[in-house]
Design an enzyme around this catalytic site. Structure first.
Site, PDB file in Angstrom:
ATOM      1  N   GLU A 154       0.822  -1.201   0.000  1.00 24.08           N
ATOM      2  CA  GLU A 154       0.000   0.000   0.000  1.00 24.08           C
ATOM      3  C   GLU A 154       0.862   1.259   0.000  1.00 24.08           C
ATOM      4  O   GLU A 154       0.578   2.233  -0.728  1.00 24.08           O
ATOM      5  CB  GLU A 154      -0.915   0.008   1.231  1.00 24.08           C
ATOM      6  CG  GLU A 154      -1.848  -1.184   1.312  1.00 24.08           C
ATOM      7  CD  GLU A 154      -1.293  -2.343   2.129  1.00 24.08           C
ATOM      8  OE1 GLU A 154      -2.076  -2.982   2.841  1.00 24.08           O
ATOM      9  OE2 GLU A 154      -0.063  -2.603   2.035  1.00 24.08           O
ATOM     10  N   LEU A 207      18.526 -29.720  -6.569  1.00 26.68           N
ATOM     11  CA  LEU A 207      17.546 -29.065  -5.702  1.00 26.68           C
ATOM     12  C   LEU A 207      17.592 -27.544  -5.783  1.00 26.68           C
ATOM     13  O   LEU A 207      17.244 -26.843  -4.832  1.00 26.68           O
ATOM     14  CB  LEU A 207      17.701 -29.517  -4.242  1.00 26.68           C
ATOM     15  CG  LEU A 207      17.559 -31.031  -4.003  1.00 26.68           C
ATOM     16  CD1 LEU A 207      17.585 -31.335  -2.505  1.00 26.68           C
ATOM     17  CD2 LEU A 207      16.305 -31.588  -4.633  1.00 26.68           C
ATOM     18  N   ARG A 252       9.400 -24.704  -6.173  1.00 24.47           N
ATOM     19  CA  ARG A 252      10.672 -24.742  -5.436  1.00 24.47           C
ATOM     20  C   ARG A 252      11.092 -23.334  -5.012  1.00 24.47           C
ATOM     21  O   ARG A 252      11.567 -23.116  -3.902  1.00 24.47           O
ATOM     22  CB  ARG A 252      11.782 -25.341  -6.307  1.00 24.47           C
ATOM     23  CG  ARG A 252      11.878 -26.839  -6.320  1.00 24.47           C
ATOM     24  CD  ARG A 252      13.136 -27.266  -7.067  1.00 24.47           C
ATOM     25  NE  ARG A 252      13.239 -28.712  -7.192  1.00 24.47           N
ATOM     26  CZ  ARG A 252      14.269 -29.335  -7.765  1.00 24.47           C
ATOM     27  NH1 ARG A 252      15.275 -28.619  -8.266  1.00 24.47           N
ATOM     28  NH2 ARG A 252      14.298 -30.652  -7.837  1.00 24.47           N
ATOM     29  N   ARG A 264      15.431 -23.555 -11.224  1.00 24.86           N
ATOM     30  CA  ARG A 264      15.977 -23.053 -12.488  1.00 24.86           C
ATOM     31  C   ARG A 264      14.822 -22.600 -13.367  1.00 24.86           C
ATOM     32  O   ARG A 264      14.095 -23.420 -13.934  1.00 24.86           O
ATOM     33  CB  ARG A 264      16.799 -24.155 -13.166  1.00 24.86           C
ATOM     34  CG  ARG A 264      17.935 -24.664 -12.291  1.00 24.86           C
ATOM     35  CD  ARG A 264      18.680 -25.850 -12.875  1.00 24.86           C
ATOM     36  NE  ARG A 264      17.850 -27.031 -13.048  1.00 24.86           N
ATOM     37  CZ  ARG A 264      17.555 -27.884 -12.057  1.00 24.86           C
ATOM     38  NH1 ARG A 264      17.987 -27.652 -10.829  1.00 24.86           N
ATOM     39  NH2 ARG A 264      16.807 -28.940 -12.292  1.00 24.86           N
TER      40      ARG A 264
END
Length: 372
Positions: free
Chosen positions: A57, A210, A190, A213
């Site tokens: 805001e 992990l 992810r 990308r």
């Protein structure tokens, strides 16, 4: 729905898209977007970029840079805060700016604050409409909402299966169950979570990175590996998680009885180790893990599971949420790995059910996700 709210759905959708620009980067705060509309046109917009920075805001009011016109309306995806934290109360900023109409998506999930921002605005003579695209606005902040309401990290699991619930062929071959579109969507989730976890079996079979990308952009959340007895550290070839440029983000979870020599091997590689007690089920103590995550400020965890870990988490009711990607394929092989081993149900009433379900079509694949 009032005429103002009905005509403002498109503006609220725009505010939602603004909020998503900070996807996964506002923890422990929510993602929020805001737009200011005058005479049917958006004249200013803003979103919350990161914890400690201005709220949406205030960003929108700064972008406007002047007194709003009479009849200006602010659309905001989450009820404006009514208390001061690291930044001032947004309800006060709206009142001081002279905005006379505010349309809100979701109500603040904190029971101590829910509705208080609306009360403050209405007491100042501002017209307030709430509930516009409320479900979509609330769904944007799954991690924040859970943390505020439950006071513990939000734990979600992701599985990718065939129509008959198989993770892989009987040989263990699993690349790929789903299509590129589904895997791209998983990458997006992810990046939503501050941490990701896998079991030792997944690391040994797939050697995952992990990371998230998306295009050329690579990010790396905190990476956890459940490896009770440090089986991975005993291997000659170390996985990417222990050797890549993000190895400082890797945490191995093990038992106190794990080999001290293997612990030292990981420490010498620069890998962090969390030693956890063993629970009554013989696995690493889940409650102790969640409590350690809370202490470390990790409020959301995305677990990419194989069949063994998925079965344990579901059947022991250790999950808050599930993402299930499903490909239009049948393995039709009872030897192929699927979910289920410990339960012996006798009726459909015993089924594990998802609630507040969301669905998405990703090419030929589907995503079903919901609360457990």
């Amino acid at each position: 729905m009032s005429d103002l709210a009905q005509s403002g759905v498109a503006y609220m959708q725009h505010a939602l898209e603004l909020a998503k620009r900070a996807w996964g980067r506002t923890h422990p705060n929510p993602m929020v977007g805001a737009v200011i509309v005058e005479d049917g046109a958006v004249v200013a917009e803003g979103w919350h970029h990161a914890a400690g920075q201005a709220h949406a805001e205030v960003e929108a009011l700064r972008a406007l840079g002047r007194q709003p016109h009479v009849g200006a309306t602010m659309y905001v995806t989450l009820e404006p805060c009514s208390t001061c934290g690291r930044t001032g109360a947004c309800s006060d900023a709206i009142i001081e700016a002279g905005i006379r109409q505010v349309v809100i998506g979701a109500i603040d999930p904190n029971p101590a604050h829910a509705g208080k921002g609306i009360e403050v605005l209405r007491a100042a003579g501002i017209e307030v409409i709430d509930g516009v695209l409320a479900e979509q606005c609330a769904d944007l902040n799954l991690i924040f909402n859970h943390w505020i309401l439950k006071g513990r990290p939000f734990v979600a699991a992701k599985i990718a299966v065939t129509l008959d619930g198989k993770f892989a062929a009987a040989s263990g071959h699993s690349q790929w169950v789903t299509s590129d579109l589904a895997r791209e969507d998983s990458m997006r989730w992810r990046s939503y979570f501050p941490a990701i976890a896998v079991g030792a079996d997944t690391v040994l079979c797939d050697d995952p990175s992990l990371t998230s990308r998306i295009g050329d952009h690579v990010t790396c959340p905190r990476r956890f590996v459940f490896d009770r007895y440090l089986r991975i550290a005993g291997r000659k070839n170390m996985p990417k998680l222990f050797t890549d440029e993000f190895k400082a983000q890797t945490v191995v979870l093990c038992a106190a009885t794990a080999c001290q020599m293997l612990k030292q091997k990981l420490i010498d590689l620069g890998i962090c180790i969390w030693v956890l007690p063993i629970g009554e089920d013989g696995h690493l103590d889940w409650q102790a893990f969640r409590e350690r995550c809370a202490v470390e400020g990790i409020i959301g965890l995305y677990i990419e599971t194989g069949p063994r870990l998925a079965t344990a988490l579901l059947e022991k009711q250790k999950l808050d949420y599930l993402y299930m990607y499903q490909a239009p394929k049948f393995m039709s092989d009872c030897a192929a790995a699927g979910i289920g081993s410990a339960r012996h149900t006798t009726s459909m009433s015993e089924a594990i059910k998802l609630n507040r379900v969301q669905r998405a079509i990703l090419g030929e694949d589907t995503l079903v996700r919901g609360h457990l």
